[in-house]
Design an enzyme around this catalytic site. Structure first.
Site, PDB file in Angstrom:
ATOM      1  N   HIS A   1      43.559 -23.155  80.467  1.00 18.94           N
ATOM      2  CA  HIS A   1      43.684 -24.606  80.581  1.00 18.94           C
ATOM      3  C   HIS A   1      44.488 -25.200  79.430  1.00 18.94           C
ATOM      4  CE1 HIS A   1      39.897 -24.174  78.188  1.00 18.94           C
ATOM      5  NE2 HIS A   1      40.313 -25.257  77.559  1.00 18.94           N
TER       6      HIS A   1
ATOM      7  N   GLU B   1      34.381 -33.324  80.204  1.00 20.52           N
ATOM      8  CA  GLU B   1      35.666 -32.834  80.692  1.00 20.52           C
ATOM      9  C   GLU B   1      35.802 -33.045  82.194  1.00 20.52           C
ATOM     10  OE1 GLU B   1      35.928 -28.524  80.341  1.00 20.52           O
ATOM     11  OE2 GLU B   1      34.684 -28.298  82.123  1.00 20.52           O
TER      12      GLU B   1
ATOM     13  N   GLN C   1      42.659 -29.819  81.488  1.00 16.35           N
ATOM     14  CA  GLN C   1      41.320 -30.224  81.057  1.00 16.35           C
ATOM     15  C   GLN C   1      41.438 -31.588  80.370  1.00 16.35           C
ATOM     16  OE1 GLN C   1      39.566 -28.355  77.501  1.00 16.35           O
ATOM     17  NE2 GLN C   1      37.729 -27.918  78.706  1.00 16.35           N
TER      18      GLN C   1
ATOM     19  N   HIS D   1      44.270 -28.910  72.801  1.00 18.92           N
ATOM     20  CA  HIS D   1      44.259 -27.460  72.579  1.00 18.92           C
ATOM     21  C   HIS D   1      44.732 -26.714  73.823  1.00 18.92           C
ATOM     22  CE1 HIS D   1      40.060 -28.048  74.190  1.00 18.92           C
ATOM     23  NE2 HIS D   1      40.300 -26.895  74.796  1.00 18.92           N
TER      24      HIS D   1
ATOM     25  N   GLU E   1      41.920 -21.805  72.110  1.00 21.64           N
ATOM     26  CA  GLU E   1      40.600 -21.418  72.600  1.00 21.64           C
ATOM     27  C   GLU E   1      40.771 -20.146  73.431  1.00 21.64           C
ATOM     28  OE1 GLU E   1      38.962 -24.426  75.145  1.00 21.64           O
ATOM     29  OE2 GLU E   1      37.162 -23.287  75.595  1.00 21.64           O
TER      30      GLU E   1
HETATM   31  N1  CMX Z   1      44.779 -29.787  66.903  1.00 23.67           N
HETATM   32  C1  CMX Z   1      45.115 -29.353  65.675  1.00 23.67           C
HETATM   33  N2  CMX Z   1      44.229 -29.269  64.666  1.00 23.67           N
HETATM   34  C2  CMX Z   1      42.964 -29.606  64.927  1.00 23.67           C
HETATM   35  C3  CMX Z   1      42.544 -30.052  66.193  1.00 23.67           C
HETATM   36  C4  CMX Z   1      43.518 -30.143  67.206  1.00 23.67           C
HETATM   37  N3  CMX Z   1      43.214 -30.532  68.401  1.00 23.67           N
HETATM   38  N4  CMX Z   1      41.228 -30.311  66.157  1.00 23.67           N
HETATM   39  C5  CMX Z   1      40.814 -30.039  64.924  1.00 23.67           C
HETATM   40  N5  CMX Z   1      41.862 -29.633  64.171  1.00 23.67           N
HETATM   41  C6  CMX Z   1      41.837 -29.196  62.771  1.00 23.67           C
HETATM   42  C7  CMX Z   1      41.040 -30.128  61.872  1.00 23.67           C
HETATM   43  O1  CMX Z   1      41.863 -31.112  61.305  1.00 23.67           O
HETATM   44  C8  CMX Z   1      40.501 -29.175  60.835  1.00 23.67           C
HETATM   45  O2  CMX Z   1      41.500 -28.881  59.898  1.00 23.67           O
HETATM   46  P1  CMX Z   1      41.114 -28.589  58.343  1.00 23.67           P
HETATM   47  O3  CMX Z   1      40.187 -27.404  58.357  1.00 23.67           O
HETATM   48  O4  CMX Z   1      42.440 -28.310  57.722  1.00 23.67           O
HETATM   49  O5  CMX Z   1      40.462 -29.847  57.880  1.00 23.67           O
HETATM   50  C9  CMX Z   1      40.266 -27.895  61.603  1.00 23.67           C
HETATM   51  O6  CMX Z   1      41.111 -27.969  62.747  1.00 23.67           O
HETATM   52  C10 CMX Z   1      38.837 -27.733  62.061  1.00 23.67           C
HETATM   53  O7  CMX Z   1      38.477 -28.846  62.866  1.00 23.67           O
HETATM   54  P2  CMX Z   1      37.003 -29.487  62.826  1.00 23.67           P
HETATM   55  O8  CMX Z   1      36.884 -30.424  63.957  1.00 23.67           O
HETATM   56  O9  CMX Z   1      36.735 -29.959  61.454  1.00 23.67           O
HETATM   57  O10 CMX Z   1      36.124 -28.157  63.030  1.00 23.67           O
HETATM   58  P3  CMX Z   1      34.759 -27.972  63.753  1.00 23.67           P
HETATM   59  O11 CMX Z   1      34.335 -26.575  63.414  1.00 23.67           O
HETATM   60  O12 CMX Z   1      33.822 -29.108  63.496  1.00 23.67           O
HETATM   61  O13 CMX Z   1      35.122 -28.048  65.310  1.00 23.67           O
HETATM   62  C11 CMX Z   1      36.185 -27.429  67.333  1.00 23.67           C
HETATM   63  C12 CMX Z   1      36.061 -27.177  65.840  1.00 23.67           C
HETATM   64  C13 CMX Z   1      37.414 -26.703  67.804  1.00 23.67           C
HETATM   65  C14 CMX Z   1      34.977 -26.889  68.056  1.00 23.67           C
HETATM   66  C15 CMX Z   1      36.286 -28.955  67.609  1.00 23.67           C
HETATM   67  O14 CMX Z   1      37.318 -29.484  66.809  1.00 23.67           O
HETATM   68  C16 CMX Z   1      36.582 -29.282  69.043  1.00 23.67           C
HETATM   69  O15 CMX Z   1      37.715 -29.426  69.438  1.00 23.67           O
HETATM   70  N6  CMX Z   1      35.544 -29.454  69.877  1.00 23.67           N
HETATM   71  C17 CMX Z   1      35.707 -29.713  71.278  1.00 23.67           C
HETATM   72  C18 CMX Z   1      35.509 -28.431  71.992  1.00 23.67           C
HETATM   73  C19 CMX Z   1      35.707 -28.543  73.465  1.00 23.67           C
HETATM   74  O16 CMX Z   1      36.778 -28.821  73.943  1.00 23.67           O
HETATM   75  N7  CMX Z   1      34.656 -28.270  74.225  1.00 23.67           N
HETATM   76  C20 CMX Z   1      34.719 -28.277  75.665  1.00 23.67           C
HETATM   77  C21 CMX Z   1      34.059 -27.030  76.197  1.00 23.67           C
HETATM   78  C22 CMX Z   1      34.855 -25.816  75.851  1.00 23.67           C
HETATM   79  C23 CMX Z   1      35.785 -25.496  76.977  1.00 23.67           C
HETATM   80  O17 CMX Z   1      35.357 -24.785  77.907  1.00 23.67           O
HETATM   81  O18 CMX Z   1      36.952 -25.918  76.935  1.00 23.67           O
HETATM   82 CO    CO Z   2      39.052 -26.123  76.176  1.00 27.12          CO
END
Ligand code: CMX
Ligand code: CO
Length: 177
Positions: A52, A88, A99, A123, A173
């Protein structure tokens, strides 16, 4: 002979200018046309499909309407992932999904993202046969990960996120169905 077949990528070439793709400008760096083209015998291909492309949006309903009205793309699956603070909507495109992702609470990482960058590409989910194997491969190459171990994703998948810092700025991911 075409430029792609002109030179052996494994040769230790003193004479790269003879085979590389150039415009004829002697100052232009020579491009190796075979670079990255599957000459790494010891790294198996771990990605089986684009699972996705995730797009962060403020209003899920508006985004769903846009995709339906513009492209005729309809929702295949909808889910709240409370542990991630997101809702989502998955729109199927061939064997992959768009997504659409929106936060369910103020401290959601997606809320932080929207605040900082606004709506947009969030992502990419690469489908893999075995999330744990792919995650270990990332770590073995020195990649920084956000999930030390695979965890549940949406629609019963097993997922793990890779830190964008060691992935050329893209939040990746790994998705095992
Ligand atoms: N693009 C680029 N950089 C990103 C980003 C993005 N979309 N999202 C976060 N970052 C960066 C942050 O700035 C941070 O950088 P630094 O470490 O330099 O400060 C780093 O990545 C970590 O991000 P965070 O949010 O602080 O880290 P967490 O561990 O709290 O969370 C994550 C990580 C990926 C789980 C969270 O950011 C996220 O995106 N959660 C949503 C998950 C999701 O989509 N779930 C749906 C179900 C899953 C699925 O099936 O798809
Ligand atoms: Co995802």
């Amino acid at each position: 002979m075409s430029p792609v077949t002109a030179r052996n990528p494994h040769e230790d070439s003193q004479d790269k200018k003879g085979g590389g793709q150039t415009s004829g400008d002697p100052d232009e760096p020579v491009v190796d046309p075979m670079e990255g083209m599957g000459d790494s015998a010891d790294t198996p291909m771990l990605l089986t499909e684009i699972d996705h492309i995730a797009i962060a949006v403020d209003d899920l309903g508006d985004a769903i309407d846009y995709y339906r009205e513009t492209f005729g793309a309809v929702v295949d699956h909808r889910e709240v992932v409370e542990s991630d603070g997101v809702e989502e909507a998955l729109l199927k495109v061939a064997e992959s999904y768009i997504q659409l992702l929106t936060p369910t609470r103020d401290d959601s990482p997606v809320a932080k993202y929207l605040e900082k960058k606004g709506p947009g590409l969030h992502h990419i989910g690469y489908r893999v046969a075995d999330c744990a194997v792919a995650l270990e491969a990332v770590k073995a190459q020195g990649g920084r990960v956000l999930d030390e171990k695979p965890r549940p994703g949406s629609r019963g998948t097993t997922v793990a996120f890779i830190h964008p810092k060691t992935a050329f700025g893209t939040l990746i991911e790994l998705v095992q169905e």
